[in-house]
Design an enzyme around this catalytic site. Structure first.
Site, short mmCIF file in Angstrom:
data_model
loop_
_atom_site.label_atom_id
_atom_site.label_comp_id
_atom_site.label_asym_id
_atom_site.label_seq_id
_atom_site.Cartn_x
_atom_site.Cartn_y
_atom_site.Cartn_z
N ASP A 24 -21.37 -22.06 12.35
CA ASP A 24 -21.47 -20.87 11.52
C ASP A 24 -22.90 -20.73 11.02
O ASP A 24 -23.53 -21.73 10.64
CB ASP A 24 -20.49 -20.98 10.34
CG ASP A 24 -20.27 -19.67 9.63
OD1 ASP A 24 -21.25 -19.09 9.12
OD2 ASP A 24 -19.12 -19.22 9.59
N ILE A 25 -23.43 -19.51 11.02
CA ILE A 25 -24.81 -19.31 10.56
C ILE A 25 -24.93 -19.33 9.04
O ILE A 25 -26.04 -19.40 8.52
CB ILE A 25 -25.43 -18.01 11.13
CG1 ILE A 25 -24.64 -16.79 10.69
CG2 ILE A 25 -25.53 -18.07 12.65
CD1 ILE A 25 -25.34 -15.47 10.96
N ASN A 30 -9.01 -16.43 8.59
CA ASN A 30 -9.06 -15.37 7.60
C ASN A 30 -8.57 -14.09 8.28
O ASN A 30 -9.01 -13.78 9.39
CB ASN A 30 -10.48 -15.15 7.06
CG ASN A 30 -10.99 -16.34 6.30
OD1 ASN A 30 -10.24 -16.99 5.59
ND2 ASN A 30 -12.26 -16.66 6.45
N GLY A 39 -11.54 -12.41 3.46
CA GLY A 39 -12.89 -12.84 3.79
C GLY A 39 -13.25 -12.72 5.26
O GLY A 39 -14.31 -13.20 5.67
N GLN A 40 -12.42 -12.04 6.06
CA GLN A 40 -12.76 -11.86 7.47
C GLN A 40 -13.90 -10.86 7.57
O GLN A 40 -13.77 -9.72 7.11
CB GLN A 40 -11.55 -11.38 8.28
CG GLN A 40 -11.85 -11.28 9.77
CD GLN A 40 -10.64 -10.86 10.60
OE1 GLN A 40 -9.57 -10.58 10.08
NE2 GLN A 40 -10.84 -10.82 11.90
N HIS A 75 -10.89 -15.84 14.82
CA HIS A 75 -11.66 -17.08 14.89
C HIS A 75 -11.10 -18.09 13.90
O HIS A 75 -10.60 -17.72 12.84
CB HIS A 75 -13.15 -16.85 14.66
CG HIS A 75 -13.50 -16.13 13.40
ND1 HIS A 75 -13.28 -14.79 13.21
CD2 HIS A 75 -14.05 -16.58 12.24
CE1 HIS A 75 -13.70 -14.44 12.00
NE2 HIS A 75 -14.16 -15.51 11.38
N LEU A 76 -11.18 -19.33 14.29
CA LEU A 76 -10.67 -20.45 13.49
C LEU A 76 -11.85 -21.22 12.93
O LEU A 76 -12.69 -21.71 13.69
CB LEU A 76 -9.80 -21.36 14.37
CG LEU A 76 -9.19 -22.59 13.72
CD1 LEU A 76 -8.24 -22.21 12.59
CD2 LEU A 76 -8.45 -23.42 14.77
N HIS A 77 -11.93 -21.32 11.61
CA HIS A 77 -12.98 -22.10 10.97
C HIS A 77 -12.57 -23.58 10.95
O HIS A 77 -11.43 -23.90 10.64
CB HIS A 77 -13.17 -21.66 9.51
CG HIS A 77 -13.65 -20.26 9.33
ND1 HIS A 77 -14.95 -19.96 9.03
CD2 HIS A 77 -12.98 -19.08 9.41
CE1 HIS A 77 -15.08 -18.65 8.91
NE2 HIS A 77 -13.89 -18.09 9.15
#
Length: 112
Positions: free
Chosen positions: A29-30, A85, A91-92, A98-100
């Protein structure tokens, strides 16, 4: 119009890729929220969990298998969190499922 993640999958935008196979890609993640913060993204375009159907169950299961692989690869032996999310209120920020994978420090609960 392609999403940010579709552009990463197509290699139109650079990313720090930590895993890739024929079904998904995973990259850092950036704007990390933990020392390890990796996004596991299916190559199939799904906007969110709301778009997942029974036919997508093998793909979603695969994302979790990849998340466990990444956690081991990253040395997250004391635990880690996985999060989807769904929608703006959750918070998406990118309209692509996508899976954090978060870890590397104690994570508080509740998260938000």
């Amino acid at each position: 119009m392609p999403t940010l993640f579709e552009k990463i999958i197509a290699r139109e935008i650079p990313a720090d890729i930590v895993y890739e196979d024929d079904r998904c890609i995973a990259f850092r993640d950036i704007a990390p929220k933990a020392p390890t913060h990796v996004l596991v993204v299916p190559k199939k375009a799904l906007t969110s969990v709301d778009d997942v159907t029974a036919a997508d169950a093998p793909l979603v299961g695969h994302l979790f298998v990849v998340a466990a692989h990444i956690a081991a690869q990253e040395g997250l032996t004391n635990g880690y969190r996985t999060v989807f999310n769904t929608g703006r209120d959750a918070g998406q920020t990118v309209d692509h499922l996508h899976l954090h994978v978060l870890g590397g420090r104690p994570l508080a609960w509740p998260p938000g």
